[in-house]
Design an enzyme around this catalytic site. Structure first.
Site, PDB file in Angstrom:
ATOM      1  N   LYS A  58       0.829  -1.654   0.035  1.00  0.00           N
ATOM      2  CA  LYS A  58       0.142  -0.339   0.018  1.00  0.00           C
ATOM      3  C   LYS A  58       0.855   0.878   0.175  1.00  0.00           C
ATOM      4  O   LYS A  58       0.503   2.286  -0.665  1.00  0.00           O
ATOM      5  CB  LYS A  58      -0.804   0.039   1.203  1.00  0.00           C
ATOM      6  CG  LYS A  58      -2.179   1.176   1.444  1.00  0.00           C
ATOM      7  CD  LYS A  58      -2.934   1.436   0.538  1.00  0.00           C
ATOM      8  CE  LYS A  58      -3.409   2.901   0.796  1.00  0.00           C
ATOM      9  NZ  LYS A  58      -4.504   2.904   1.308  1.00  0.00           N
ATOM     10  N   CYS A  89      -3.587  10.350   2.161  1.00  0.00           N
ATOM     11  CA  CYS A  89      -3.201   8.987   1.750  1.00  0.00           C
ATOM     12  C   CYS A  89      -1.762   9.526   0.727  1.00  0.00           C
ATOM     13  O   CYS A  89      -0.393   9.717   1.463  1.00  0.00           O
ATOM     14  CB  CYS A  89      -3.439   8.664   0.638  1.00  0.00           C
ATOM     15  SG  CYS A  89      -5.451   8.202   1.249  1.00  0.00           S
TER      16      CYS A  89
HETATM   17  N1  SAJ Z   1      -2.371  14.765  -8.106  1.00  0.00           N
HETATM   18  C1  SAJ Z   1      -1.538  15.497  -9.225  1.00  0.00           C
HETATM   19  N2  SAJ Z   1      -1.362  15.523 -10.498  1.00  0.00           N
HETATM   20  C2  SAJ Z   1      -1.979  14.134 -10.498  1.00  0.00           C
HETATM   21  C3  SAJ Z   1      -2.334  13.209 -10.376  1.00  0.00           C
HETATM   22  C4  SAJ Z   1      -3.238  13.377  -8.752  1.00  0.00           C
HETATM   23  O1  SAJ Z   1      -1.413  16.631  -8.533  1.00  0.00           O
HETATM   24  O2  SAJ Z   1      -1.323  13.793 -11.929  1.00  0.00           O
HETATM   25  C5  SAJ Z   1      -2.406  15.173  -7.098  1.00  0.00           C
HETATM   26  C6  SAJ Z   1      -4.497  15.536  -6.598  1.00  0.00           C
HETATM   27  O3  SAJ Z   1      -4.403  16.740  -7.245  1.00  0.00           O
HETATM   28  C7  SAJ Z   1      -3.857  15.596  -5.020  1.00  0.00           C
HETATM   29  C8  SAJ Z   1      -3.275  14.193  -4.577  1.00  0.00           C
HETATM   30  O4  SAJ Z   1      -2.435  14.735  -6.121  1.00  0.00           O
HETATM   31  O5  SAJ Z   1      -3.807  16.993  -4.182  1.00  0.00           O
HETATM   32  C9  SAJ Z   1      -3.899  13.121  -4.663  1.00  0.00           C
HETATM   33  O6  SAJ Z   1      -5.086  12.585  -5.440  1.00  0.00           O
HETATM   34  P1  SAJ Z   1      -5.265  10.853  -5.999  1.00  0.00           P
HETATM   35  O7  SAJ Z   1      -6.507  11.134  -6.953  1.00  0.00           O
HETATM   36  O8  SAJ Z   1      -4.066  10.710  -7.079  1.00  0.00           O
HETATM   37  O9  SAJ Z   1      -5.199  10.001  -5.095  1.00  0.00           O
HETATM   38  P2  SAJ Z   1      -6.476  10.132  -3.964  1.00  0.00           P
HETATM   39  O10 SAJ Z   1      -5.187  10.953  -2.677  1.00  0.00           O
HETATM   40  O11 SAJ Z   1      -7.938  10.764  -3.557  1.00  0.00           O
HETATM   41  O12 SAJ Z   1      -6.024   8.298  -3.489  1.00  0.00           O
HETATM   42  C10 SAJ Z   1      -4.973   7.536  -3.708  1.00  0.00           C
HETATM   43  C11 SAJ Z   1      -4.653   6.818  -4.437  1.00  0.00           C
HETATM   44  N3  SAJ Z   1      -4.031   5.901  -4.666  1.00  0.00           N
HETATM   45  C12 SAJ Z   1      -3.753   5.182  -6.139  1.00  0.00           C
HETATM   46  O13 SAJ Z   1      -3.374   5.929  -7.362  1.00  0.00           O
HETATM   47  C13 SAJ Z   1      -1.707   5.010  -5.998  1.00  0.00           C
HETATM   48  C14 SAJ Z   1      -6.202   5.063  -4.329  1.00  0.00           C
HETATM   49  O14 SAJ Z   1      -5.934   4.108  -4.665  1.00  0.00           O
HETATM   50  C15 SAJ Z   1      -6.148   5.077  -2.642  1.00  0.00           C
HETATM   51  O15 SAJ Z   1      -6.793   3.872  -1.577  1.00  0.00           O
HETATM   52  C16 SAJ Z   1      -6.025   6.258  -1.933  1.00  0.00           C
HETATM   53  O16 SAJ Z   1      -4.671   7.313  -1.902  1.00  0.00           O
HETATM   54  C17 SAJ Z   1      -5.456   6.187  -0.076  1.00  0.00           C
HETATM   55  O17 SAJ Z   1      -6.236   6.135   0.049  1.00  0.00           O
HETATM   56  O18 SAJ Z   1      -4.384   5.391  -0.005  1.00  0.00           O
END
Ligand code: SAJ
Length: 415
Positions: free
Chosen positions: A212, A266
Protein backbone atom coordinates in the site's frame (compact mmCIF):
# COMPACT_ATOMS: atom_id res chain seq x y z
CA UNK A 1 -15.93 -19.79 6.82
CA UNK A 2 -19.24 -18.05 7.55
CA UNK A 3 -19.33 -14.58 9.08
CA UNK A 4 -22.70 -13.81 10.66
CA UNK A 5 -21.78 -10.43 12.11
CA UNK A 6 -19.02 -8.01 11.16
CA UNK A 7 -17.91 -5.07 13.21
CA UNK A 8 -16.17 -2.10 11.60
CA UNK A 9 -14.21 0.35 13.73
CA UNK A 10 -14.05 3.84 12.24
CA UNK A 11 -17.02 4.94 10.10
CA UNK A 12 -15.20 7.39 7.87
CA UNK A 13 -14.29 7.54 4.20
CA UNK A 14 -13.33 3.85 4.17
CA UNK A 15 -15.16 2.23 7.09
CA UNK A 16 -18.61 3.52 6.15
CA UNK A 17 -18.57 2.44 2.47
CA UNK A 18 -17.13 -0.92 3.56
CA UNK A 19 -19.92 -1.30 6.13
CA UNK A 20 -22.47 -0.48 3.41
CA UNK A 21 -20.87 -3.01 1.03
CA UNK A 22 -21.14 -5.86 3.56
CA UNK A 23 -24.66 -4.79 4.55
CA UNK A 24 -25.60 -4.73 0.86
CA UNK A 25 -24.74 -8.46 0.81
CA UNK A 26 -27.16 -8.97 3.69
CA UNK A 27 -24.45 -9.40 6.32
CA UNK A 28 -25.19 -7.88 9.72
CA UNK A 29 -22.79 -5.00 10.35
CA UNK A 30 -22.11 -3.20 13.62
CA UNK A 31 -20.33 0.06 12.93
CA UNK A 32 -18.35 1.53 15.82
CA UNK A 33 -17.25 5.15 15.95
CA UNK A 34 -16.03 7.40 18.76
CA UNK A 35 -18.19 10.30 17.56
CA UNK A 36 -21.78 10.34 18.86
CA UNK A 37 -22.69 12.67 16.02
CA UNK A 38 -21.45 10.21 13.39
CA UNK A 39 -23.28 7.35 15.15
CA UNK A 40 -26.56 9.33 15.28
CA UNK A 41 -26.29 10.46 11.65
CA UNK A 42 -25.77 6.91 10.38
CA UNK A 43 -28.54 5.48 12.56
CA UNK A 44 -30.88 8.01 10.94
CA UNK A 45 -29.89 6.48 7.58
CA UNK A 46 -27.85 9.55 6.62
CA UNK A 47 -24.16 10.11 5.96
CA UNK A 48 -21.66 12.69 7.20
CA UNK A 49 -19.29 12.65 4.21
CA UNK A 50 -19.67 13.40 0.50
CA UNK A 51 -19.14 10.35 -1.67
CA UNK A 52 -21.22 9.59 -4.78
CA UNK A 53 -23.92 6.90 -4.33
CA UNK A 54 -22.96 6.23 -0.70
CA UNK A 55 -26.03 7.99 0.74
CA UNK A 56 -28.44 5.59 -0.96
CA UNK A 57 -26.47 2.51 0.07
CA UNK A 58 -26.23 3.55 3.72
CA UNK A 59 -29.88 4.50 3.81
CA UNK A 60 -30.91 1.11 2.43
CA UNK A 61 -28.53 -0.74 4.80
CA UNK A 62 -29.93 1.04 7.87
CA UNK A 63 -33.62 0.86 6.94
CA UNK A 64 -33.34 -2.84 6.09
CA UNK A 65 -31.71 -3.47 9.48
CA UNK A 66 -28.32 -4.69 8.24
CA UNK A 67 -26.29 -1.73 9.53
CA UNK A 68 -26.35 -0.21 12.99
CA UNK A 69 -23.87 2.25 14.50
CA UNK A 70 -22.77 2.43 18.13
CA UNK A 71 -19.95 3.88 20.22
CA UNK A 72 -19.19 0.69 22.12
CA UNK A 73 -17.63 -2.55 20.94
CA UNK A 74 -19.95 -5.54 20.68
CA UNK A 75 -19.15 -9.19 19.92
CA UNK A 76 -18.84 -10.11 16.22
CA UNK A 77 -17.21 -12.81 14.06
CA UNK A 78 -14.86 -10.41 12.27
CA UNK A 79 -13.51 -6.99 13.22
CA UNK A 80 -12.21 -4.48 10.70
CA UNK A 81 -10.11 -1.55 11.86
CA UNK A 82 -10.50 1.46 9.54
CA UNK A 83 -9.40 4.34 11.77
CA UNK A 84 -6.98 7.10 10.73
CA UNK A 85 -3.21 6.65 10.87
CA UNK A 86 -1.95 10.24 10.72
CA UNK A 87 1.61 11.29 11.20
CA UNK A 88 3.05 13.40 13.96
CA UNK A 89 4.91 16.69 13.48
CA UNK A 90 8.18 14.86 12.94
CA UNK A 91 6.63 12.86 10.04
CA UNK A 92 6.40 9.72 12.19
CA UNK A 93 3.34 7.46 11.98
CA UNK A 94 0.87 7.84 14.84
CA UNK A 95 -0.71 4.47 15.65
CA UNK A 96 -2.65 5.68 18.70
CA UNK A 97 -6.08 5.32 17.00
CA UNK A 98 -5.19 1.80 15.85
CA UNK A 99 -4.07 0.91 19.37
CA UNK A 100 -7.27 2.37 20.88
CA UNK A 101 -9.42 0.36 18.43
CA UNK A 102 -7.43 -2.84 19.14
CA UNK A 103 -7.83 -2.39 22.89
CA UNK A 104 -11.57 -1.72 22.43
CA UNK A 105 -11.95 -4.94 20.42
CA UNK A 106 -9.94 -7.13 22.83
CA UNK A 107 -12.61 -7.51 25.59
CA UNK A 108 -15.29 -8.76 23.15
CA UNK A 109 -13.04 -11.20 21.21
CA UNK A 110 -13.95 -14.88 21.22
CA UNK A 111 -12.24 -18.00 19.88
CA UNK A 112 -12.42 -18.19 16.06
CA UNK A 113 -12.69 -14.42 15.46
CA UNK A 114 -10.81 -12.58 12.72
CA UNK A 115 -9.26 -9.11 13.15
CA UNK A 116 -8.25 -7.19 10.02
CA UNK A 117 -6.32 -3.94 9.98
CA UNK A 118 -7.45 -1.88 6.96
CA UNK A 119 -5.88 1.44 7.89
CA UNK A 120 -2.80 2.36 5.88
CA UNK A 121 0.02 1.48 8.25
CA UNK A 122 3.79 1.38 8.59
CA UNK A 123 5.42 -2.02 8.16
CA UNK A 124 5.00 -4.00 11.39
CA UNK A 125 1.69 -2.42 12.47
CA UNK A 126 -0.35 -5.63 12.05
CA UNK A 127 2.11 -7.42 14.33
CA UNK A 128 1.55 -4.64 16.87
CA UNK A 129 -2.24 -5.07 16.66
CA UNK A 130 -1.79 -8.77 17.44
CA UNK A 131 0.49 -7.87 20.36
CA UNK A 132 -2.01 -5.39 21.86
CA UNK A 133 -4.82 -7.93 21.55
CA UNK A 134 -2.66 -10.64 23.13
CA UNK A 135 -1.68 -8.37 26.04
CA UNK A 136 -5.34 -7.72 26.86
CA UNK A 137 -6.53 -11.31 26.30
CA UNK A 138 -4.04 -13.76 27.83
CA UNK A 139 -6.82 -16.39 27.81
CA UNK A 140 -6.78 -16.57 23.98
CA UNK A 141 -3.96 -17.67 21.65
CA UNK A 142 -2.65 -15.52 18.81
CA UNK A 143 -0.71 -16.26 15.58
CA UNK A 144 2.57 -14.78 16.87
CA UNK A 145 2.42 -17.24 19.78
CA UNK A 146 1.23 -20.52 18.27
CA UNK A 147 1.16 -20.04 14.48
CA UNK A 148 -1.59 -21.62 12.41
CA UNK A 149 -3.52 -23.10 15.34
CA UNK A 150 -4.28 -19.73 16.97
CA UNK A 151 -7.70 -18.94 18.45
CA UNK A 152 -7.68 -15.51 16.79
CA UNK A 153 -6.61 -14.73 13.20
CA UNK A 154 -5.02 -11.39 12.36
CA UNK A 155 -4.48 -9.92 8.88
CA UNK A 156 -3.85 -6.69 7.00
CA UNK A 157 -5.93 -5.72 3.99
CA UNK A 158 -5.19 -2.15 2.96
CA UNK A 159 -7.98 -0.21 1.32
CA UNK A 160 -7.05 1.07 -2.14
CA UNK A 161 -10.09 3.02 -3.25
CA UNK A 162 -10.05 6.41 -4.93
CA UNK A 163 -12.08 9.10 -3.14
CA UNK A 164 -14.95 10.02 -5.46
CA UNK A 165 -15.12 6.47 -6.86
CA UNK A 166 -15.21 4.54 -3.61
CA UNK A 167 -18.49 2.67 -4.12
CA UNK A 168 -17.36 1.30 -7.48
CA UNK A 169 -13.69 0.65 -6.64
CA UNK A 170 -14.47 -1.06 -3.33
CA UNK A 171 -16.19 -3.85 -5.23
CA UNK A 172 -14.11 -3.92 -8.43
CA UNK A 173 -10.51 -3.41 -7.27
CA UNK A 174 -8.19 -6.30 -6.50
CA UNK A 175 -7.32 -6.66 -2.80
CA UNK A 176 -3.93 -7.54 -1.39
CA UNK A 177 -4.44 -9.52 1.82
CA UNK A 178 -1.52 -10.18 4.16
CA UNK A 179 -1.90 -12.63 7.03
CA UNK A 180 0.24 -13.11 10.10
CA UNK A 181 -0.01 -16.74 8.96
CA UNK A 182 -1.24 -18.24 5.69
CA UNK A 183 -4.46 -19.36 7.37
CA UNK A 184 -5.09 -15.82 8.65
CA UNK A 185 -4.86 -14.53 5.05
CA UNK A 186 -7.18 -17.27 3.78
CA UNK A 187 -9.83 -16.54 6.41
CA UNK A 188 -9.62 -12.81 5.60
CA UNK A 189 -10.04 -13.65 1.90
CA UNK A 190 -13.26 -15.54 2.74
CA UNK A 191 -14.50 -12.39 4.45
CA UNK A 192 -13.70 -9.98 1.61
CA UNK A 193 -15.10 -12.29 -1.03
CA UNK A 194 -18.50 -11.49 0.48
CA UNK A 195 -18.56 -8.37 -1.71
CA UNK A 196 -15.24 -7.96 -3.56
CA UNK A 197 -15.43 -8.91 -7.24
CA UNK A 198 -11.78 -8.12 -7.95
CA UNK A 199 -9.12 -10.72 -7.20
CA UNK A 200 -8.02 -11.26 -3.58
CA UNK A 201 -4.29 -11.91 -3.64
CA UNK A 202 -2.66 -13.43 -0.55
CA UNK A 203 0.69 -12.54 0.97
CA UNK A 204 2.22 -11.90 4.40
CA UNK A 205 1.23 -8.89 6.51
CA UNK A 206 4.52 -6.97 6.13
CA UNK A 207 4.42 -7.20 2.32
CA UNK A 208 0.77 -6.10 2.28
CA UNK A 209 1.62 -3.10 4.47
CA UNK A 210 4.54 -2.12 2.25
CA UNK A 211 2.49 -2.73 -0.91
CA UNK A 212 0.00 0.00 0.00
CA UNK A 213 2.79 2.43 0.90
CA UNK A 214 4.56 1.58 -2.35
CA UNK A 215 1.51 2.29 -4.50
CA UNK A 216 1.06 5.76 -3.05
CA UNK A 217 4.79 6.53 -3.11
CA UNK A 218 4.91 5.54 -6.79
CA UNK A 219 2.24 8.13 -7.45
CA UNK A 220 3.89 10.76 -5.26
CA UNK A 221 7.26 10.36 -7.00
CA UNK A 222 5.62 10.59 -10.43
CA UNK A 223 3.58 13.67 -9.50
CA UNK A 224 6.79 15.24 -8.14
CA UNK A 225 8.35 14.65 -11.56
CA UNK A 226 5.43 16.47 -13.21
CA UNK A 227 5.59 19.29 -10.66
CA UNK A 228 9.32 19.71 -11.14
CA UNK A 229 8.78 19.77 -14.91
CA UNK A 230 6.15 22.51 -14.53
CA UNK A 231 8.66 24.75 -12.73
CA UNK A 232 11.42 24.02 -15.25
CA UNK A 233 9.00 24.67 -18.14
CA UNK A 234 7.92 28.00 -16.71
CA UNK A 235 11.54 29.07 -16.33
CA UNK A 236 12.26 28.09 -19.94
CA UNK A 237 9.04 29.65 -21.26
CA UNK A 238 7.50 26.38 -22.39
CA UNK A 239 3.86 25.40 -21.90
CA UNK A 240 4.05 22.37 -19.59
CA UNK A 241 0.63 21.00 -20.60
CA UNK A 242 1.67 20.89 -24.25
CA UNK A 243 5.04 19.47 -23.26
CA UNK A 244 3.53 16.57 -21.29
CA UNK A 245 0.89 15.87 -23.92
CA UNK A 246 3.60 15.57 -26.56
CA UNK A 247 6.03 13.52 -24.45
CA UNK A 248 3.20 11.14 -23.58
CA UNK A 249 2.87 10.27 -27.28
CA UNK A 250 5.92 8.07 -26.71
CA UNK A 251 4.62 4.52 -26.14
CA UNK A 252 6.60 4.04 -22.93
CA UNK A 253 6.16 7.48 -21.37
CA UNK A 254 3.20 8.35 -19.15
CA UNK A 255 3.77 11.56 -17.21
CA UNK A 256 1.18 12.61 -14.64
CA UNK A 257 -0.25 16.12 -14.33
CA UNK A 258 1.36 18.96 -12.38
CA UNK A 259 -0.77 20.78 -9.86
CA UNK A 260 -0.55 23.17 -6.90
CA UNK A 261 0.89 20.39 -4.71
CA UNK A 262 -0.24 16.99 -3.49
CA UNK A 263 -3.07 16.81 -1.01
CA UNK A 264 -5.30 14.27 0.65
CA UNK A 265 -4.65 11.98 3.52
CA UNK A 266 -2.90 9.25 1.56
CA UNK A 267 -0.33 10.23 -1.04
CA UNK A 268 1.02 13.17 0.97
CA UNK A 269 1.29 10.98 4.08
CA UNK A 270 2.15 7.38 3.21
CA UNK A 271 5.62 7.96 1.70
CA UNK A 272 6.73 9.32 5.08
CA UNK A 273 5.95 5.92 6.61
CA UNK A 274 8.58 4.43 4.31
CA UNK A 275 11.06 7.25 4.99
CA UNK A 276 10.56 6.75 8.73
CA UNK A 277 11.27 3.00 8.46
CA UNK A 278 14.31 3.30 6.14
CA UNK A 279 15.60 6.89 6.33
CA UNK A 280 19.00 6.17 4.79
CA UNK A 281 17.66 4.25 1.81
CA UNK A 282 14.50 6.23 0.95
CA UNK A 283 16.24 9.17 -0.72
CA UNK A 284 14.13 9.56 -3.87
CA UNK A 285 10.89 9.03 -1.93
CA UNK A 286 11.86 11.75 0.56
CA UNK A 287 12.88 14.20 -2.18
CA UNK A 288 9.58 13.69 -3.99
CA UNK A 289 7.75 14.62 -0.78
CA UNK A 290 9.83 17.76 -0.44
CA UNK A 291 9.24 18.76 -4.10
CA UNK A 292 5.48 18.26 -3.77
CA UNK A 293 5.26 19.94 -0.36
CA UNK A 294 7.10 22.94 -1.78
CA UNK A 295 4.76 23.44 -4.73
CA UNK A 296 2.11 25.53 -2.86
CA UNK A 297 4.83 28.00 -1.87
CA UNK A 298 5.89 28.24 -5.52
CA UNK A 299 2.28 28.93 -6.59
CA UNK A 300 1.95 31.66 -3.94
CA UNK A 301 5.09 33.23 -5.41
CA UNK A 302 3.52 33.23 -8.87
CA UNK A 303 0.31 34.86 -7.62
CA UNK A 304 2.36 37.42 -5.69
CA UNK A 305 4.24 38.41 -8.82
CA UNK A 306 0.99 38.84 -10.75
CA UNK A 307 -0.61 40.76 -7.85
CA UNK A 308 2.28 43.20 -7.75
CA UNK A 309 1.05 44.59 -11.08
CA UNK A 310 -2.20 45.78 -9.42
CA UNK A 311 -2.90 48.30 -6.70
CA UNK A 312 -5.48 46.47 -4.59
CA UNK A 313 -6.39 43.43 -6.62
CA UNK A 314 -9.41 41.22 -6.15
CA UNK A 315 -8.03 37.68 -6.30
CA UNK A 316 -10.46 34.84 -7.01
CA UNK A 317 -9.19 31.46 -5.84
CA UNK A 318 -11.12 28.68 -7.54
CA UNK A 319 -11.25 25.52 -5.42
CA UNK A 320 -10.25 24.48 -1.91
CA UNK A 321 -10.62 20.67 -1.99
CA UNK A 322 -7.52 18.53 -2.40
CA UNK A 323 -8.63 17.41 -5.84
CA UNK A 324 -11.44 17.74 -8.35
CA UNK A 325 -15.10 17.05 -7.63
CA UNK A 326 -14.89 16.11 -3.97
CA UNK A 327 -15.52 18.05 -0.74
CA UNK A 328 -12.46 16.74 1.12
CA UNK A 329 -10.26 19.58 2.37
CA UNK A 330 -7.73 17.48 4.26
CA UNK A 331 -4.08 18.29 3.54
CA UNK A 332 -5.28 20.41 0.64
CA UNK A 333 -2.57 22.48 -1.08
CA UNK A 334 -5.31 24.92 -2.19
CA UNK A 335 -6.08 25.73 1.46
CA UNK A 336 -2.39 26.24 2.18
CA UNK A 337 -2.16 28.66 -0.76
CA UNK A 338 -5.25 30.67 0.22
CA UNK A 339 -4.11 30.86 3.86
CA UNK A 340 -0.72 32.16 2.79
CA UNK A 341 -2.24 34.71 0.37
CA UNK A 342 -4.59 35.91 3.14
CA UNK A 343 -1.74 36.28 5.61
CA UNK A 344 0.15 38.49 3.15
CA UNK A 345 -2.79 40.91 2.67
CA UNK A 346 -2.17 40.98 -1.08
CA UNK A 347 -5.67 42.19 -1.87
CA UNK A 348 -9.28 41.12 -1.42
CA UNK A 349 -9.57 37.34 -1.67
CA UNK A 350 -12.65 35.57 -3.02
CA UNK A 351 -12.91 31.80 -2.70
CA UNK A 352 -15.18 29.53 -4.72
CA UNK A 353 -15.67 25.96 -3.53
CA UNK A 354 -18.90 24.50 -4.92
CA UNK A 355 -18.70 21.42 -2.67
CA UNK A 356 -18.81 23.12 0.75
CA UNK A 357 -21.40 25.27 2.53
CA UNK A 358 -19.07 27.27 4.74
CA UNK A 359 -15.39 28.16 4.92
CA UNK A 360 -13.01 26.27 7.19
CA UNK A 361 -12.26 28.17 10.41
CA UNK A 362 -8.72 29.07 9.41
CA UNK A 363 -10.09 31.12 6.50
CA UNK A 364 -13.47 32.36 7.72
CA UNK A 365 -12.22 35.72 9.01
CA UNK A 366 -9.94 36.51 6.09
CA UNK A 367 -11.58 35.63 2.78
CA UNK A 368 -15.02 35.74 1.19
CA UNK A 369 -16.84 32.62 -0.05
CA UNK A 370 -18.83 33.26 -3.23
CA UNK A 371 -20.03 31.52 -6.38
CA UNK A 372 -18.19 31.20 -9.69
CA UNK A 373 -20.16 33.87 -11.56
CA UNK A 374 -19.72 36.43 -8.79
CA UNK A 375 -16.00 35.68 -8.50
CA UNK A 376 -15.43 35.98 -12.25
CA UNK A 377 -17.31 39.27 -12.37
CA UNK A 378 -15.31 40.86 -9.60
CA UNK A 379 -11.81 39.40 -9.92
CA UNK A 380 -8.71 41.02 -11.38
CA UNK A 381 -6.74 37.81 -10.87
CA UNK A 382 -8.16 34.30 -11.23
CA UNK A 383 -6.13 31.52 -9.60
CA UNK A 384 -7.41 28.07 -10.57
CA UNK A 385 -6.42 25.75 -7.72
CA UNK A 386 -8.74 22.76 -8.22
CA UNK A 387 -10.07 21.55 -11.57
CA UNK A 388 -13.66 20.98 -10.40
CA UNK A 389 -16.15 20.23 -13.20
CA UNK A 390 -17.78 23.62 -12.68
CA UNK A 391 -14.50 25.41 -13.37
CA UNK A 392 -13.56 23.30 -16.38
CA UNK A 393 -16.69 24.49 -18.11
CA UNK A 394 -16.06 28.21 -17.54
CA UNK A 395 -16.52 30.19 -20.72
CA UNK A 396 -12.97 31.32 -21.48
CA UNK A 397 -14.27 34.67 -22.77
CA UNK A 398 -15.04 35.50 -19.13
CA UNK A 399 -11.31 35.35 -18.42
CA UNK A 400 -10.40 37.96 -21.01
CA UNK A 401 -8.73 40.94 -19.40
CA UNK A 402 -8.05 39.00 -16.23
CA UNK A 403 -4.68 37.77 -15.06
CA UNK A 404 -4.91 33.99 -14.85
CA UNK A 405 -2.78 31.58 -12.81
CA UNK A 406 -3.93 28.11 -13.85
CA UNK A 407 -2.20 25.51 -11.65
CA UNK A 408 -4.05 22.53 -13.15
CA UNK A 409 -4.15 23.29 -16.86
CA UNK A 410 -7.95 23.36 -16.63
CA UNK A 411 -8.23 26.37 -18.93
CA UNK A 412 -5.75 24.83 -21.32
CA UNK A 413 -6.41 21.13 -21.66
CA UNK A 414 -9.76 20.76 -23.42
CA UNK A 415 -9.57 23.90 -25.55
N1 SAJ B 1 -2.46 14.84 -8.33
C1 SAJ B 1 -1.66 15.64 -9.15
N2 SAJ B 1 -1.37 15.20 -10.39
C2 SAJ B 1 -1.83 14.01 -10.88
C3 SAJ B 1 -2.62 13.19 -10.05
C4 SAJ B 1 -2.92 13.64 -8.78
O1 SAJ B 1 -1.23 16.73 -8.75
O2 SAJ B 1 -1.52 13.69 -12.03
C5 SAJ B 1 -2.78 15.30 -6.96
C6 SAJ B 1 -4.28 15.46 -6.73
O3 SAJ B 1 -4.73 16.69 -7.15
C7 SAJ B 1 -4.34 15.31 -5.22
C8 SAJ B 1 -3.26 14.28 -4.93
O4 SAJ B 1 -2.40 14.29 -6.05
O5 SAJ B 1 -4.00 16.52 -4.56
C9 SAJ B 1 -3.76 12.88 -4.70
O6 SAJ B 1 -4.83 12.57 -5.58
P1 SAJ B 1 -5.07 11.13 -6.23
O7 SAJ B 1 -6.32 11.20 -6.99
O8 SAJ B 1 -3.87 10.70 -7.00
O9 SAJ B 1 -5.14 10.13 -5.02
P2 SAJ B 1 -6.00 10.06 -3.65
O10 SAJ B 1 -5.17 10.60 -2.53
O11 SAJ B 1 -7.36 10.61 -3.83
O12 SAJ B 1 -6.12 8.45 -3.50
C10 SAJ B 1 -4.95 7.67 -3.48
C11 SAJ B 1 -5.09 6.53 -4.47
N3 SAJ B 1 -3.81 5.87 -4.68
C12 SAJ B 1 -3.31 5.65 -5.90
O13 SAJ B 1 -3.85 6.02 -6.92
C13 SAJ B 1 -1.99 4.92 -5.96
C14 SAJ B 1 -6.12 5.55 -3.96
O14 SAJ B 1 -6.17 4.39 -4.77
C15 SAJ B 1 -5.78 5.13 -2.54
O15 SAJ B 1 -6.76 4.28 -1.99
C16 SAJ B 1 -5.74 6.36 -1.67
O16 SAJ B 1 -4.73 7.22 -2.18
C17 SAJ B 1 -5.43 5.96 -0.26
O17 SAJ B 1 -6.36 5.84 0.56
O18 SAJ B 1 -4.29 5.65 0.04
Amino acid sequence: MKFETISIFGLGYIGLPTAAAFAGRKTKVIGVDVSQQVVDTINRGEIHIVEPELDLLVNAAVTQGFLRATRDAEPADAFLIAVPTPFTDGNRPDLSYVEAASRAIAPVLKKGDLVVLESTSPVGATEKVAQWLAEDRPDLSFPQQVGESSDIRVAHCPERVLPGKVVHELVQNDRVIGGLTRRCAEVARDLYQTFVQGECILTDARTAEMCKLTENSFRDVNIAFANELSMIAEKLDINVWDLIRLANRHPRVSILQPGPGVGGHCIAVDPWFIVDSAPEEARLIRTARVVNDDKPRYVVGRIQRVASRFKEPVIACLGLAFKADIDDLRESPAIEIVEELASQSLGHILVVEPNIGELPQSLAQHVELCDTADALNRADIVALLVDHREFRSIDLRKLHEKAVVDTRGAFHAAR
